[in-house]
Motif scaffolding. Structure first.
Motif, PDB file in Angstrom:
ATOM      1  N   ALA A   1       0.753  -1.647   0.004  1.00 31.28           N
ATOM      2  CA  ALA A   1      -0.156   0.772  -0.035  1.00 31.28           C
ATOM      3  C   ALA A   1       1.213   1.311   0.143  1.00 31.28           C
ATOM      4  CB  ALA A   1      -0.921   0.196   1.220  1.00 31.28           C
ATOM      5  N   THR A   2       1.963   1.288   0.424  1.00 36.34           N
ATOM      6  CA  THR A   2       2.767   2.298   0.416  1.00 36.34           C
ATOM      7  C   THR A   2       4.187   2.375  -0.706  1.00 36.34           C
ATOM      8  OG1 THR A   2       4.599   1.234   2.123  1.00 36.34           O
ATOM      9  CG2 THR A   2       3.012   2.591   2.921  1.00 36.34           C
ATOM     10  N   ARG A   3       4.036   1.322  -1.438  1.00 32.34           N
ATOM     11  CA  ARG A   3       4.392   1.238  -2.335  1.00 32.34           C
ATOM     12  C   ARG A   3       3.987   2.662  -3.334  1.00 32.34           C
ATOM     13  NH1 ARG A   3       7.434  -4.280  -4.075  1.00 32.34           N
ATOM     14  NH2 ARG A   3       8.328  -3.174  -6.135  1.00 32.34           N
ATOM     15  N   SER A   4       5.853   3.149  -4.271  1.00 33.16           N
ATOM     16  CA  SER A   4       5.189   4.295  -5.470  1.00 33.16           C
ATOM     17  C   SER A   4       5.616   3.578  -6.371  1.00 33.16           C
ATOM     18  CB  SER A   4       5.956   5.624  -5.342  1.00 33.16           C
ATOM     19  OG  SER A   4       7.372   5.286  -5.103  1.00 33.16           O
ATOM     20  N   ASP A   5       6.098   2.371  -6.824  1.00 31.86           N
ATOM     21  CA  ASP A   5       6.297   1.791  -8.265  1.00 31.86           C
ATOM     22  C   ASP A   5       5.695   0.710  -8.492  1.00 31.86           C
ATOM     23  OD1 ASP A   5       7.143   0.201  -5.953  1.00 31.86           O
ATOM     24  OD2 ASP A   5       8.749  -0.888  -7.315  1.00 31.86           O
ATOM     25  N   LEU A   6       4.028   0.787  -8.242  1.00 25.87           N
ATOM     26  CA  LEU A   6       3.656  -0.121  -8.563  1.00 25.87           C
ATOM     27  C   LEU A   6       2.085   0.607  -7.412  1.00 25.87           C
ATOM     28  CD1 LEU A   6       2.484  -2.276  -5.701  1.00 25.87           C
ATOM     29  CD2 LEU A   6       4.363  -3.504  -6.257  1.00 25.87           C
ATOM     30  N   ASP A   7       0.832   0.168  -8.665  1.00 23.12           N
ATOM     31  CA  ASP A   7      -0.601   0.440  -8.553  1.00 23.12           C
ATOM     32  C   ASP A   7      -0.949  -0.810  -7.454  1.00 23.12           C
ATOM     33  OD1 ASP A   7      -2.979   1.004  -8.217  1.00 23.12           O
ATOM     34  OD2 ASP A   7      -3.201   0.236 -10.239  1.00 23.12           O
ATOM     35  N   PRO A   8      -0.747  -0.707  -5.914  1.00 27.38           N
ATOM     36  CA  PRO A   8      -1.585  -1.649  -4.898  1.00 27.38           C
ATOM     37  C   PRO A   8      -3.231  -1.859  -5.275  1.00 27.38           C
ATOM     38  CG  PRO A   8      -1.626   0.747  -3.866  1.00 27.38           C
ATOM     39  CD  PRO A   8      -0.742   1.086  -5.525  1.00 27.38           C
ATOM     40  N   ARG A   9      -4.121  -1.410  -5.868  1.00 24.90           N
ATOM     41  CA  ARG A   9      -5.659  -1.217  -5.680  1.00 24.90           C
ATOM     42  C   ARG A   9      -5.492  -3.422  -5.873  1.00 24.90           C
ATOM     43  NH1 ARG A   9      -6.695   3.731  -9.323  1.00 24.90           N
ATOM     44  NH2 ARG A   9      -5.440   2.514 -10.216  1.00 24.90           N
ATOM     45  N   PRO A  10      -5.140  -3.686  -7.532  1.00 27.99           N
ATOM     46  CA  PRO A  10      -5.379  -4.926  -7.881  1.00 27.99           C
ATOM     47  C   PRO A  10      -4.899  -5.807  -6.295  1.00 27.99           C
ATOM     48  CG  PRO A  10      -4.526  -3.831  -9.137  1.00 27.99           C
ATOM     49  CD  PRO A  10      -4.131  -2.989  -8.340  1.00 27.99           C
ATOM     50  N   TRP A  11      -3.840  -5.976  -5.546  1.00 24.81           N
ATOM     51  CA  TRP A  11      -3.265  -6.494  -4.726  1.00 24.81           C
ATOM     52  C   TRP A  11      -4.318  -6.115  -3.607  1.00 24.81           C
ATOM     53  CZ3 TRP A  11       0.266 -10.189  -6.583  1.00 24.81           C
ATOM     54  CH2 TRP A  11       1.148  -9.433  -7.432  1.00 24.81           C
ATOM     55  N   LEU A  12      -4.846  -4.766  -3.177  1.00 26.67           N
ATOM     56  CA  LEU A  12      -5.442  -4.833  -2.215  1.00 26.67           C
ATOM     57  C   LEU A  12      -6.918  -5.867  -2.527  1.00 26.67           C
ATOM     58  CD1 LEU A  12      -4.884  -1.456  -1.265  1.00 26.67           C
ATOM     59  CD2 LEU A  12      -3.833  -3.849   0.225  1.00 26.67           C
ATOM     60  N   MET A  13      -7.185  -5.554  -3.744  1.00 26.11           N
ATOM     61  CA  MET A  13      -9.309  -5.933  -4.182  1.00 26.11           C
ATOM     62  C   MET A  13      -8.610  -7.234  -3.690  1.00 26.11           C
ATOM     63  SD  MET A  13     -10.866  -3.410  -4.084  1.00 26.11           S
ATOM     64  CE  MET A  13     -12.234  -4.909  -4.313  1.00 26.11           C
TER      65      MET A  13
END
Length: 88
Positions: A17-29
Protein backbone atom coordinates in the motif's frame (compact mmCIF):
# COMPACT_ATOMS: atom_id res chain seq x y z
CA UNK A 1 0.62 -13.25 -0.86
CA UNK A 2 -1.22 -16.38 -1.80
CA UNK A 3 0.65 -18.89 0.33
CA UNK A 4 1.98 -17.18 3.44
CA UNK A 5 0.26 -17.06 6.82
CA UNK A 6 -2.29 -14.33 7.60
CA UNK A 7 0.13 -12.23 9.68
CA UNK A 8 2.68 -12.20 6.89
CA UNK A 9 0.01 -11.36 4.27
CA UNK A 10 -1.11 -8.40 6.39
CA UNK A 11 2.48 -7.16 6.65
CA UNK A 12 2.87 -7.52 2.90
CA UNK A 13 -0.38 -5.62 2.30
CA UNK A 14 0.87 -2.71 4.37
CA UNK A 15 4.13 -2.67 2.43
CA UNK A 16 2.35 -2.84 -0.94
CA UNK A 17 0.00 0.00 0.00
CA UNK A 18 2.92 2.37 0.55
CA UNK A 19 4.97 1.50 -2.54
CA UNK A 20 5.20 4.08 -5.28
CA UNK A 21 6.48 1.75 -7.98
CA UNK A 22 3.25 -0.23 -8.39
CA UNK A 23 -0.50 0.21 -8.26
CA UNK A 24 -1.64 -1.34 -4.96
CA UNK A 25 -5.35 -1.42 -5.83
CA UNK A 26 -5.43 -4.79 -7.66
CA UNK A 27 -3.43 -6.43 -4.88
CA UNK A 28 -5.60 -4.94 -2.15
CA UNK A 29 -8.80 -5.94 -3.95
CA UNK A 30 -7.46 -9.47 -4.37
CA UNK A 31 -6.67 -9.70 -0.67
CA UNK A 32 -10.06 -8.21 0.23
CA UNK A 33 -11.37 -11.58 -0.98
CA UNK A 34 -8.86 -13.61 1.07
CA UNK A 35 -10.01 -16.56 3.16
CA UNK A 36 -8.86 -14.96 6.42
CA UNK A 37 -11.12 -12.40 8.08
CA UNK A 38 -8.18 -10.34 9.40
CA UNK A 39 -6.62 -10.08 5.95
CA UNK A 40 -9.90 -8.95 4.37
CA UNK A 41 -10.40 -6.33 7.09
CA UNK A 42 -6.88 -4.99 6.60
CA UNK A 43 -7.30 -4.84 2.83
CA UNK A 44 -10.62 -2.98 3.13
CA UNK A 45 -9.04 -0.57 5.59
CA UNK A 46 -6.20 0.17 3.20
CA UNK A 47 -8.63 0.58 0.29
CA UNK A 48 -10.49 3.24 2.27
CA UNK A 49 -7.73 5.73 1.43
CA UNK A 50 -8.42 5.07 -2.27
CA UNK A 51 -12.20 5.38 -2.14
CA UNK A 52 -12.20 8.44 -4.43
CA UNK A 53 -11.42 6.02 -7.28
CA UNK A 54 -14.68 4.96 -8.95
CA UNK A 55 -13.26 1.53 -9.73
CA UNK A 56 -12.48 0.95 -6.05
CA UNK A 57 -16.00 2.06 -5.15
CA UNK A 58 -17.62 -0.34 -7.60
CA UNK A 59 -15.27 -3.18 -6.60
CA UNK A 60 -16.15 -2.64 -2.93
CA UNK A 61 -19.86 -2.66 -3.76
CA UNK A 62 -19.36 -5.97 -5.58
CA UNK A 63 -17.45 -7.37 -2.61
CA UNK A 64 -20.17 -6.21 -0.24
CA UNK A 65 -22.79 -8.14 -2.19
CA UNK A 66 -20.69 -11.31 -1.78
CA UNK A 67 -19.31 -10.87 1.74
CA UNK A 68 -20.62 -13.38 4.29
CA UNK A 69 -18.75 -12.18 7.38
CA UNK A 70 -20.58 -9.32 9.04
CA UNK A 71 -17.46 -7.54 10.41
CA UNK A 72 -16.04 -7.25 6.89
CA UNK A 73 -19.41 -6.25 5.43
CA UNK A 74 -19.70 -3.53 8.08
CA UNK A 75 -16.18 -2.29 7.30
CA UNK A 76 -17.04 -2.07 3.59
CA UNK A 77 -20.28 -0.22 4.38
CA UNK A 78 -18.39 2.27 6.56
CA UNK A 79 -15.90 2.97 3.78
CA UNK A 80 -18.65 3.44 1.21
CA UNK A 81 -20.75 5.61 3.55
CA UNK A 82 -17.74 7.78 4.38
CA UNK A 83 -17.29 8.38 0.66
CA UNK A 84 -20.95 9.32 0.30
CA UNK A 85 -20.78 11.70 3.28
CA UNK A 86 -17.57 13.31 1.99
CA UNK A 87 -19.07 13.99 -1.42
CA UNK A 88 -21.98 15.99 0.02
Amino acid sequence: LGSSNATHRIEMLQAIATRSDLDPRPWLMWMAEDGELEVRLQAVGLLSSMIQDHTVQSDLRRLLSQERDEPVAQAIRRVLLARTAASR
